[in-house]
Design a protein around this motif. Structure first.
Motif, mmCIF file in Angstrom:
data_model
loop_
_atom_site.group_PDB
_atom_site.id
_atom_site.type_symbol
_atom_site.label_atom_id
_atom_site.label_comp_id
_atom_site.label_asym_id
_atom_site.label_seq_id
_atom_site.Cartn_x
_atom_site.Cartn_y
_atom_site.Cartn_z
ATOM 1 N N TRP A 96 0.778 -1.160 0.041
ATOM 2 C CA TRP A 96 -0.135 -0.155 -0.002
ATOM 3 C C TRP A 96 0.699 1.231 0.020
ATOM 4 O O TRP A 96 0.571 2.156 -0.676
ATOM 5 N N ASP A 97 1.859 1.376 0.747
ATOM 6 C CA ASP A 97 3.046 2.500 0.918
ATOM 7 C C ASP A 97 3.411 2.627 -0.476
ATOM 8 O O ASP A 97 3.527 3.835 -1.102
ATOM 9 N N VAL A 98 3.957 1.570 -1.519
ATOM 10 C CA VAL A 98 4.608 1.871 -2.566
ATOM 11 C C VAL A 98 3.157 2.341 -3.430
ATOM 12 O O VAL A 98 3.706 3.360 -4.491
ATOM 13 N N LEU A 99 2.367 1.841 -3.512
ATOM 14 C CA LEU A 99 1.003 2.270 -4.393
ATOM 15 C C LEU A 99 0.679 3.771 -4.011
ATOM 16 O O LEU A 99 0.469 4.462 -5.111
ATOM 17 N N TYR A 100 0.731 4.042 -3.039
ATOM 18 C CA TYR A 100 0.347 5.412 -2.616
ATOM 19 C C TYR A 100 1.319 6.250 -3.243
ATOM 20 O O TYR A 100 1.101 7.636 -3.745
ATOM 21 N N TRP A 101 2.596 6.165 -2.825
ATOM 22 C CA TRP A 101 3.672 6.922 -3.395
ATOM 23 C C TRP A 101 4.034 6.963 -4.868
ATOM 24 O O TRP A 101 3.912 8.042 -5.392
ATOM 25 N N SER A 102 3.600 5.813 -5.418
ATOM 26 C CA SER A 102 3.519 5.726 -6.879
ATOM 27 C C SER A 102 2.462 6.837 -7.469
ATOM 28 O O SER A 102 2.660 7.528 -8.439
ATOM 29 N N TRP A 103 1.320 6.650 -6.874
ATOM 30 C CA TRP A 103 0.164 7.612 -7.308
ATOM 31 C C TRP A 103 0.580 8.833 -7.166
ATOM 32 O O TRP A 103 0.370 9.799 -8.044
ATOM 33 N N GLY A 104 1.327 9.407 -6.105
ATOM 34 C CA GLY A 104 1.673 10.773 -5.732
ATOM 35 C C GLY A 104 2.829 11.082 -6.743
ATOM 36 O O GLY A 104 2.609 12.436 -7.165
ATOM 37 N N CYS A 105 3.502 10.160 -7.177
ATOM 38 C CA CYS A 105 4.438 10.620 -8.246
ATOM 39 C C CYS A 105 3.814 10.983 -9.599
ATOM 40 O O CYS A 105 4.264 11.726 -10.269
ATOM 41 N N ILE A 106 2.855 9.921 -9.905
ATOM 42 C CA ILE A 106 2.181 10.173 -10.991
ATOM 43 C C ILE A 106 1.464 11.759 -11.144
ATOM 44 O O ILE A 106 1.452 12.398 -11.973
ATOM 45 N N TRP A 118 11.699 11.783 -10.330
ATOM 46 C CA TRP A 118 12.944 11.510 -9.620
ATOM 47 C C TRP A 118 12.239 11.267 -7.970
ATOM 48 O O TRP A 118 13.031 10.646 -7.012
ATOM 49 N N LEU A 119 11.247 11.680 -7.647
ATOM 50 C CA LEU A 119 10.548 11.502 -6.423
ATOM 51 C C LEU A 119 10.287 9.924 -6.322
ATOM 52 O O LEU A 119 10.462 9.288 -5.242
ATOM 53 N N TRP A 120 10.142 9.047 -7.291
ATOM 54 C CA TRP A 120 10.110 7.743 -7.325
ATOM 55 C C TRP A 120 11.182 7.000 -6.656
ATOM 56 O O TRP A 120 11.134 5.817 -6.103
ATOM 57 N N GLY A 121 12.239 7.538 -6.723
ATOM 58 C CA GLY A 121 13.695 7.117 -6.217
ATOM 59 C C GLY A 121 13.555 6.934 -4.769
ATOM 60 O O GLY A 121 14.370 6.052 -3.992
ATOM 61 N N VAL A 122 12.444 7.574 -3.800
ATOM 62 C CA VAL A 122 12.370 7.225 -2.546
ATOM 63 C C VAL A 122 12.128 5.811 -2.296
ATOM 64 O O VAL A 122 12.348 5.368 -1.198
ATOM 65 N N ILE A 123 11.287 5.048 -3.168
ATOM 66 C CA ILE A 123 10.706 3.959 -2.707
ATOM 67 C C ILE A 123 11.854 2.940 -2.589
ATOM 68 O O ILE A 123 11.850 2.209 -1.472
ATOM 69 N N PRO A 124 12.999 2.975 -3.448
ATOM 70 C CA PRO A 124 14.196 1.980 -3.097
ATOM 71 C C PRO A 124 14.997 2.250 -1.806
ATOM 72 O O PRO A 124 15.147 1.332 -0.874
ATOM 73 N N LEU A 125 14.996 3.644 -1.652
ATOM 74 C CA LEU A 125 15.581 3.860 -0.428
ATOM 75 C C LEU A 125 14.437 3.566 0.931
ATOM 76 O O LEU A 125 15.248 3.134 2.072
ATOM 77 N N TYR A 126 13.501 3.598 0.848
ATOM 78 C CA TYR A 126 12.485 3.224 1.826
ATOM 79 C C TYR A 126 12.490 1.806 2.200
ATOM 80 O O TYR A 126 12.438 1.433 3.276
ATOM 81 N N SER A 127 12.665 0.920 0.855
ATOM 82 C CA SER A 127 12.974 -0.414 1.142
ATOM 83 C C SER A 127 14.112 -0.840 1.959
ATOM 84 O O SER A 127 13.928 -1.652 2.652
ATOM 85 N N VAL A 128 15.382 -0.173 1.480
ATOM 86 C CA VAL A 128 16.625 -0.452 2.499
ATOM 87 C C VAL A 128 16.177 -0.210 3.864
ATOM 88 O O VAL A 128 16.643 -0.926 4.692
ATOM 89 N N TRP A 129 15.761 1.192 3.984
ATOM 90 C CA TRP A 129 15.588 1.568 5.443
ATOM 91 C C TRP A 129 14.431 0.506 6.217
ATOM 92 O O TRP A 129 14.880 -0.011 7.398
ATOM 93 N N LEU A 130 13.450 0.087 5.560
ATOM 94 C CA LEU A 130 12.584 -0.817 6.305
ATOM 95 C C LEU A 130 13.297 -2.304 6.460
ATOM 96 O O LEU A 130 13.154 -2.763 7.489
ATOM 97 N N ALA A 131 14.046 -2.755 5.565
ATOM 98 C CA ALA A 131 14.896 -3.907 5.624
ATOM 99 C C ALA A 131 15.967 -3.742 6.933
ATOM 100 O O ALA A 131 16.075 -4.737 7.761
ATOM 101 N N TYR A 132 16.611 -2.698 7.113
ATOM 102 C CA TYR A 132 17.349 -2.236 8.053
ATOM 103 C C TYR A 132 16.907 -2.361 9.298
ATOM 104 O O TYR A 132 17.077 -3.111 10.242
ATOM 105 N N THR A 133 15.657 -1.700 9.445
ATOM 106 C CA THR A 133 14.867 -1.418 10.759
ATOM 107 C C THR A 133 14.587 -2.991 11.083
ATOM 108 O O THR A 133 14.331 -3.615 12.223
ATOM 109 N N THR A 134 13.909 -3.741 9.969
ATOM 110 C CA THR A 134 13.309 -5.103 10.261
ATOM 111 C C THR A 134 14.419 -5.893 10.897
ATOM 112 O O THR A 134 14.262 -6.658 11.930
ATOM 113 N N PHE A 135 15.697 -6.017 10.388
ATOM 114 C CA PHE A 135 16.915 -6.823 10.474
ATOM 115 C C PHE A 135 17.265 -6.451 12.045
ATOM 116 O O PHE A 135 17.694 -7.222 12.859
#
Length: 176
Positions: A96-106, A118-135
């Protein structure tokens, strides 16, 4: 009142999916109308390629949510399968987060132009942060299971109650 929870889940999922499809339609129509009709002079071939490339994850996620969340019913109206919970935590929440962010970028790209992609580049950064905090959370949980949590860190196994009492100046323990 048989299957009351399944019926509620099916109703909730149907409403969520309907709202999702209408929002997606509105945002993509906004892009099409503004880019094809209003800002036609500033559009290049790369604009359309970026749109199709960067909005494809939103379309894929929407398709996936439709597939797992759409309830199925029998011809007489009984709920056969209520679908997965579309408000679940974890992967569904991330989708849902990725979907909402993609809609916002569109939406921003339809109003501002190609630089907004270029705002779309936040999604991979968010994925890395989420993986780091989960780990990190998993690592702390594993350390706690191994007995390496607070008792070993404070050096004596003092309880929280004893620490509070000592801090207030109350009953102090005398160790011999």
């Amino acid at each position: 009142m048989a299957q009351k929870a399944a019926k509620q889940q099916a109703t909730r999922n149907s409403a969520i999916l309907k709202r999702t499809h209408l929002t997606s339609l509105a945002i993509n129509l906004l892009f099409a109308i503004l880019r094809f009709l209003v800002f036609r002079a500033s559009c290049t071939r790369s604009t359309y390629l970026l749109y199709f490339f960067l909005s494809s994850p939103a379309f894929a996620i929407e398709f996936w949510l439709e597939k797992i969340g759409r309830p199925t019913t029998t011809p007489n109206g009984e709920v056969k399968r209520s679908g997965e919970d579309l408000e679940a935590k974890g992967l569904t929440e991330y989708l849902w987060d990725v979907l909402y962010w993609s809609w916002g970028c569109i939406a921003v790209a339809s109003l501002v132009g190609d630089r907004a992609w270029w705002l779309w580049g936040v999604i991979p950064l968010y994925s890395v942060w989420l993986a780091y905090t989960t780990f990190g959370g998993m690592r702390q949980t594993m350390a706690g299971m191994a007995g390496q949590d607070g008792a070993a860190a404070d050096g004596g196994g003092t309880s929280n109650r004893q620490k509070k009492l000592e801090k207030r100046g109350g009953q102090r323990m005398q160790y011999r």
